[in-house]
Scaffold this active site. Structure first.
Site, PDB file in Angstrom:
ATOM      1  N   HIS A  53      -6.685  -3.528   7.830  1.00 48.12           N
ATOM      2  CA  HIS A  53      -7.347  -4.141   8.991  1.00 48.12           C
ATOM      3  C   HIS A  53      -8.679  -3.443   9.287  1.00 48.12           C
ATOM      4  CE1 HIS A  53      -4.147  -6.872  10.256  1.00 48.12           C
ATOM      5  NE2 HIS A  53      -3.324  -5.963   9.762  1.00 48.12           N
ATOM      6  N   GLU A  91     -11.120  -4.469  10.921  1.00 44.92           N
ATOM      7  CA  GLU A  91     -11.630  -4.748  12.270  1.00 44.92           C
ATOM      8  C   GLU A  91     -11.294  -3.624  13.256  1.00 44.92           C
ATOM      9  OE1 GLU A  91      -9.053  -6.166  10.819  1.00 44.92           O
ATOM     10  OE2 GLU A  91      -7.528  -6.874  12.228  1.00 44.92           O
ATOM     11  N   CYS A 142      -5.313  -8.923   5.563  1.00 37.43           N
ATOM     12  CA  CYS A 142      -3.869  -8.707   5.531  1.00 37.43           C
ATOM     13  C   CYS A 142      -3.154 -10.003   5.131  1.00 37.43           C
ATOM     14  CB  CYS A 142      -3.401  -8.144   6.870  1.00 37.43           C
ATOM     15  SG  CYS A 142      -1.882  -7.199   6.712  1.00 37.43           S
TER      16      CYS A 142
HETATM   17  N1  GLN Z   1       3.157 -10.655   7.487  1.00 37.18           N
HETATM   18  C1  GLN Z   1       2.464  -9.893   6.510  1.00 37.18           C
HETATM   19  C2  GLN Z   1       3.187  -8.608   6.155  1.00 37.18           C
HETATM   20  O1  GLN Z   1       4.013  -8.146   6.903  1.00 37.18           O
HETATM   21  C3  GLN Z   1       1.052  -9.606   6.940  1.00 37.18           C
HETATM   22  C4  GLN Z   1       0.971  -8.682   8.116  1.00 37.18           C
HETATM   23  C5  GLN Z   1      -0.375  -8.703   8.772  1.00 37.18           C
HETATM   24  O2  GLN Z   1      -1.172  -9.610   8.538  1.00 37.18           O
HETATM   25  N2  GLN Z   1      -0.642  -7.741   9.631  1.00 37.18           N
HETATM   26  O3  GLN Z   1       2.916  -8.033   5.128  1.00 37.18           O
END
Ligand code: GLN
Length: 541
Positions: free
Chosen positions: A513, A515, A379
């Site tokens: 994600h 994980e 992410c």
């Molecule tokens: N801050 C980034 C976004 O909002 C990444 C979010 C995250 O890593 N969950 O896109």
């Protein structure tokens, strides 16, 4: 017939109620029952999505896009049953629901009260959205005696009364501390905690007592006597070397047998072979790799709970112990500090929010790219790796993310519109913060001949998201010319989901994600592959 098990906690928090609930569910599952796990959180936030990870640990995201308590992650990891939005409620959600009904006029003429209106909604939630489960396990957040918890305790008391005690079981988790100056373990806090529960009309049927040493028979009998439960229903829950040993340990202490006895069920003994294999692999690894996790909330491991578990699962699959080196990314904003990464076998930059520490994450991604160290960006970690490559490889000097304010080259930009299923989701710039991200499961198409395709061995995958920003599609061609490969895209081709560097031994960034979906008995393919690359790297350094 569905039976209900309510799990409350007493004496202190952080005793591992979530793990105990997940482990009990795994044991019942291993005896052939269909189970569902739910969490009732007494805090007033509508969901934990707006809470700092320092307050409440990681925010766990379900396939259906709910931002939930991290215990739901334990539930999924221990049982493999995907959690849903309807598996986690909070006081905030219950109240907003009741107030919305009141405004609509649903209760016309009535005075709205905690009993029955709030408790009725809680009960409707406990018994709602089920699918012929044999057991529903409901964990009540917090500790008995908390003001916020009272309506929940009242609701579960009523619930047991309504379905009948033969269909409801109350488990209470307490602590039996060892007082070193006296050289004794003490049962009094447990007695007090049970009294507190009795004062709201709940007599626990099983006591799970957390302790760091075996409980002598005399003390076990004493707890049973004072707390009005059978001696066999006092189950010691000792500290374990690994959380995955908890189901086995609780089975040895007779927990699932006691639950079956209570409900007058006589299922075959549980098949616990898979748990034995996992524990065997964790306790007897054949080697070790070190992974640097370069993030922000490195002071509190609960903030990256699923990530730490998924890395450990990658280790289980590769028969190695994964040592995690948690590093605050801000330190890489000073000169010469990236050398600290020289000894590690893999670098992982996890999800994150906000500008603080971002340049440090970019520096870590650069180090990994230049020094050919396996890199896994999740992410925010993917977004920072793309910004790094844009600056260093594609010559886009001012590359940045619009998350950090106005920027000339928004290689990572805010999404205000995207497709979910057959409809377009829209979000105004500057709208509400709660629940407004791209959340939950989305499909992703993998490119043939890419590393991602080889790792997943599938063309179409589904992974969970939680973000507001995206790699900006307008920069894709320039980035690909510079050596990046966007090997995973949303099916409409608009949203970059996976990026890799084909020339690098292992460099992958994912917008989702992974994980969240890894399980000890089914480690996530990306984590298996990343740890395997780290094993190769360990042979090299
Ligand atoms: N801050 C980034 C976004 O909002 C990444 C979010 C995250 O890593 N969950 O896109």
């Amino acid at each position: 017939m569905t039976r209900y098990i309510f799990i409350t906690g007493g004496v202190v928090s952080s005793l591992g109620k979530g793990l105990a609930s997940a482990a009990l569910a795994a044991l019942l599952q291993a005896r052939g029952f269909k189970i569902r796990l739910r969490k009732l959180d007494p805090y007033i936030n509508v969901d934990p999505g707006t809470m700092s990870p320092y307050q409440h640990g990681e925010v766990y995201v379900t396939d259906d896009g709910a931002e939930t308590d991290l215990d739901l992650g334990h539930y999924e990891r221990f049982t493999g049953v995907p959690s849903r939005r309807s598996d986690n409620i909070t006081t905030g959600r219950i109240y907003s629901d009741v107030i919305a009904r009141e405004r609509r006029g649903d209760y016309l003429g009535a005075t709205i009260q905690v009993i029955p209106h709030i408790t009725d909604r809680i009960k409707a939630f406990i018994g709602g959205d089920l699918d012929g489960e044999d057991f529903v396990l409901c964990e009540i957040g917090g500790t008995v005696g908390d003001i916020e918890g009272l309506p929940f305790l009242e609701a579960i008391r009523q619930f047991g009364n309504e379905v009948g005690r033969e269909r409801a079981l109350y488990v209470h988790l307490t602590l039996v501390p060892y007082i070193s100056s006296a050289g004794e373990i003490k049962t009094k806090p447990t007695q007090h905690s049970v009294k507190e529960l009795l004062s709201v009309g709940i007599q626990p049927d099983i006591l799970l007592v957390r302790t760091d040493r075996p409980i002598p028979e005399a003390e076990r009998k004493k707890i049973a006597l004072f707390c009005n439960v059978r001696r066999e229903a006092v189950i010691p829950a000792l500290d374990m070397k690994t959380i995955y040993a908890v189901p086995l340990a609780l089975h040895e202490e007779g927990l699932d047998a006691e639950v079956c006895r209570y409900f007058r069920l006589t299922p075959p003994p549980p098949d616990l072979a898979r748990w034995r294999t996992i524990v065997e692999r964790i306790t007897k690894p054949e080697g070790e790799v070190t992974i640097a996790v370069v993030g922000k909330y490195t002071g509190l491991l609960d903030a990256y709970k699923s990530l730490a578990e998924a890395l450990a699962h990658g280790g289980i699959a590769n028969n190695v112990h994964v040592r995690m080196n948690w590093i605050d990314s801000e330190i890489f904003e000073q000169e010469d500090t990236v050398q600290r990464l020289e000894e590690v076998h893999g670098i992982l930059v996890p999800g994150g929010f906000g500008e603080r520490g971002a340049e440090g994450k970019i520096a870590a991604a650069r180090f990994a790219r230049e020094r050919q160290v396996p890199y896994f960006g999740i992410c925010f970690g993917m977004q920072m790796a793309v910004i790094e490559a844009a600056r260093s490889l594609a010559g886009i000097e001012g590359a940045c993310s619009s998350e950090f304010g106005a920027c000339k080259e928004p290689v990572v930009g805010m999404m205000t519109e995207w497709v979910k299923g057959d409809r377009v989701e829209k979000r105004p710039q500057g709208g509400d913060m709660g629940g407004s991200m791209r959340l939950g499961a989305y499909p992703c198409m993998l490119s043939p001949n890419s590393r991602a395709r080889a790792i997943y061995a599938q063309d179409l995958i589904s992974e969970r998201h939680r973000h507001r920003y995206e790699v900006n599609i307008n920069y894709l061609a320039r980035l690909e010319q510079a050596g990046l490969l966007f090997s995973g895209m949303s099916p409409d081709g608009q949203l970059p989901e996976i990026v890799e560097i084909p020339e690098h031994p292992w460099f992958i960034g994912v917008q989702f994600h992974p994980e969240l979906k890894s399980k000890p008995f089914e480690p996530h393919p990306l984590f298996i592959s990343f740890i395997s690359a780290a094993v190769t790297q360990a042979r090299l350094v």
